[in-house]
Design a protein around this motif. Sequence first.
Motif, PDB file in Angstrom:
ATOM      1  N   VAL A 156      78.267  18.126  97.692  1.00 56.55           N
ATOM      2  CA  VAL A 156      76.922  18.909  97.230  1.00 56.55           C
ATOM      3  C   VAL A 156      77.181  20.124  98.400  1.00 56.55           C
ATOM      4  CG1 VAL A 156      75.807  17.238  96.169  1.00 56.55           C
ATOM      5  CG2 VAL A 156      75.708  17.485  98.581  1.00 56.55           C
ATOM      6  N   TRP A 157      76.574  21.120  97.990  1.00 59.06           N
ATOM      7  CA  TRP A 157      76.355  22.400  98.839  1.00 59.06           C
ATOM      8  C   TRP A 157      75.132  22.803  99.270  1.00 59.06           C
ATOM      9  CZ3 TRP A 157      80.142  21.518  95.055  1.00 59.06           C
ATOM     10  CH2 TRP A 157      81.344  21.677  95.395  1.00 59.06           C
ATOM     11  N   ASP A 158      74.690  23.402 100.425  1.00 64.04           N
ATOM     12  CA  ASP A 158      73.452  24.140 100.538  1.00 64.04           C
ATOM     13  C   ASP A 158      73.341  25.484  99.365  1.00 64.04           C
ATOM     14  OD1 ASP A 158      71.642  25.901 101.682  1.00 64.04           O
ATOM     15  OD2 ASP A 158      71.625  24.492 103.294  1.00 64.04           O
ATOM     16  N   ASP A 204      65.998  22.020  94.127  1.00 67.52           N
ATOM     17  CA  ASP A 204      66.657  21.612  94.988  1.00 67.52           C
ATOM     18  C   ASP A 204      67.447  22.545  95.854  1.00 67.52           C
ATOM     19  OD1 ASP A 204      65.459  18.945  95.483  1.00 67.52           O
ATOM     20  OD2 ASP A 204      66.597  18.357  93.886  1.00 67.52           O
ATOM     21  N   GLU A 205      67.553  22.577  97.067  1.00 69.43           N
ATOM     22  CA  GLU A 205      68.628  23.204  97.788  1.00 69.43           C
ATOM     23  C   GLU A 205      69.828  22.573  98.065  1.00 69.43           C
ATOM     24  OE1 GLU A 205      65.992  21.439 101.411  1.00 69.43           O
ATOM     25  OE2 GLU A 205      65.584  22.402  99.385  1.00 69.43           O
ATOM     26  N   LEU A 206      70.140  21.505  97.646  1.00 69.21           N
ATOM     27  CA  LEU A 206      71.258  20.799  97.468  1.00 69.21           C
ATOM     28  C   LEU A 206      71.597  20.721  96.151  1.00 69.21           C
ATOM     29  CD1 LEU A 206      71.154  17.454  99.800  1.00 69.21           C
ATOM     30  CD2 LEU A 206      72.237  20.028 100.414  1.00 69.21           C
ATOM     31  N   VAL A 207      73.127  21.388  96.030  1.00 65.11           N
ATOM     32  CA  VAL A 207      73.447  21.434  94.756  1.00 65.11           C
ATOM     33  C   VAL A 207      74.819  21.092  94.233  1.00 65.11           C
ATOM     34  CG1 VAL A 207      72.048  23.511  94.063  1.00 65.11           C
ATOM     35  CG2 VAL A 207      74.247  23.911  95.007  1.00 65.11           C
ATOM     36  N   ASN A 208      75.141  20.412  93.247  1.00 67.64           N
ATOM     37  CA  ASN A 208      76.534  20.126  92.878  1.00 67.64           C
ATOM     38  C   ASN A 208      77.224  21.304  92.034  1.00 67.64           C
ATOM     39  OD1 ASN A 208      75.825  19.679  90.376  1.00 67.64           O
ATOM     40  ND2 ASN A 208      75.238  17.670  90.468  1.00 67.64           N
ATOM     41  N   ALA A 209      78.589  20.964  91.787  1.00 67.91           N
ATOM     42  CA  ALA A 209      79.216  22.100  91.177  1.00 67.91           C
ATOM     43  C   ALA A 209      78.533  22.277  89.756  1.00 67.91           C
ATOM     44  CB  ALA A 209      80.513  21.546  90.759  1.00 67.91           C
ATOM     45  N   SER A 237      84.761  25.348  89.771  1.00 73.16           N
ATOM     46  CA  SER A 237      85.846  24.631  90.285  1.00 73.16           C
ATOM     47  C   SER A 237      87.110  25.722  91.014  1.00 73.16           C
ATOM     48  CB  SER A 237      86.402  23.742  89.451  1.00 73.16           C
ATOM     49  OG  SER A 237      85.500  22.549  88.998  1.00 73.16           O
ATOM     50  N   HIS A 238      87.325  26.462  90.185  1.00 70.37           N
ATOM     51  CA  HIS A 238      88.308  27.456  90.618  1.00 70.37           C
ATOM     52  C   HIS A 238      87.787  28.215  91.915  1.00 70.37           C
ATOM     53  CE1 HIS A 238      91.165  27.091  87.273  1.00 70.37           C
ATOM     54  NE2 HIS A 238      90.260  26.863  86.690  1.00 70.37           N
ATOM     55  N   LEU A 239      86.772  28.484  91.839  1.00 70.17           N
ATOM     56  CA  LEU A 239      86.229  29.074  93.159  1.00 70.17           C
ATOM     57  C   LEU A 239      86.095  28.202  94.316  1.00 70.17           C
ATOM     58  CD1 LEU A 239      83.315  31.143  91.504  1.00 70.17           C
ATOM     59  CD2 LEU A 239      85.447  32.180  92.391  1.00 70.17           C
ATOM     60  N   ARG A 281      75.274  26.181  86.601  1.00 64.16           N
ATOM     61  CA  ARG A 281      74.188  26.700  85.728  1.00 64.16           C
ATOM     62  C   ARG A 281      73.363  27.901  86.606  1.00 64.16           C
ATOM     63  NH1 ARG A 281      73.019  21.928  85.168  1.00 64.16           N
ATOM     64  NH2 ARG A 281      71.891  21.392  87.006  1.00 64.16           N
ATOM     65  N   ARG A 282      73.221  27.754  87.657  1.00 62.42           N
ATOM     66  CA  ARG A 282      72.510  28.855  88.129  1.00 62.42           C
ATOM     67  C   ARG A 282      73.130  30.029  88.516  1.00 62.42           C
ATOM     68  NH1 ARG A 282      69.454  26.060  93.441  1.00 62.42           N
ATOM     69  NH2 ARG A 282      68.644  24.256  92.596  1.00 62.42           N
ATOM     70  N   THR A 283      74.428  29.979  88.229  1.00 65.39           N
ATOM     71  CA  THR A 283      75.292  31.334  88.358  1.00 65.39           C
ATOM     72  C   THR A 283      75.801  31.798  87.096  1.00 65.39           C
ATOM     73  OG1 THR A 283      77.178  29.979  88.745  1.00 65.39           O
ATOM     74  CG2 THR A 283      75.983  30.949  90.686  1.00 65.39           C
TER      75      THR A 283
END
Length: 173
Positions: free
Chosen positions: A98-100, A54-59, A74-76, A64-66
């Motif tokens: 949620v972020w793109d 998905d292109e919408l992601v939560n924290a 959270s700090h970022l 996980r992806r990074t």
Amino acid sequence: MYARCPDATLGLRAGVPYAAFDRVARSLPEAVDSALLDIEHTLPKVRVVRVEPDELVNAADIARRTSRSRASVSHLVEGRRGPGNFPSPRASVGQRPVWDWLDVANWFASNYRTATEDVRSAAFLSAMNGALCIRRVAPHLKGDEERRALAKLIEEDAALLGLGRRRDRSEPT
């Protein structure tokens, strides 16, 4: 499974059917395109409605992806660490932002020199999901005015892909 999809596994997730592919191809676009063609040829009554991830992601997804911890993300997000200017959330699900993913991938690429392939993949998957959404929703547009407005936008934006002449929206139709 079927002759054209030996690399696919079909299943149900929360009652929603899915096909998971382990496809070898020269590129992500080639893999996605061939998987879409193969699944829709093999199952003619099926129309693919989206490609994941998905292109919408939560924290948690961002972490996980990074390969970061949730606390680091959270700090970022809060600007307590890192270069600041983390992308704004696109929406909230309940109380959770949620972020793109494309915005987030671009931010990490710009600020942490992560692989540009991540950004290219995110852009492609986001565009592909947009196109699949149009394909899914277009039959529900019954009025000629709605259909013409959508077709006009698609025609204009085809120039962004190098496939047509970009028309100024102020030009008469």
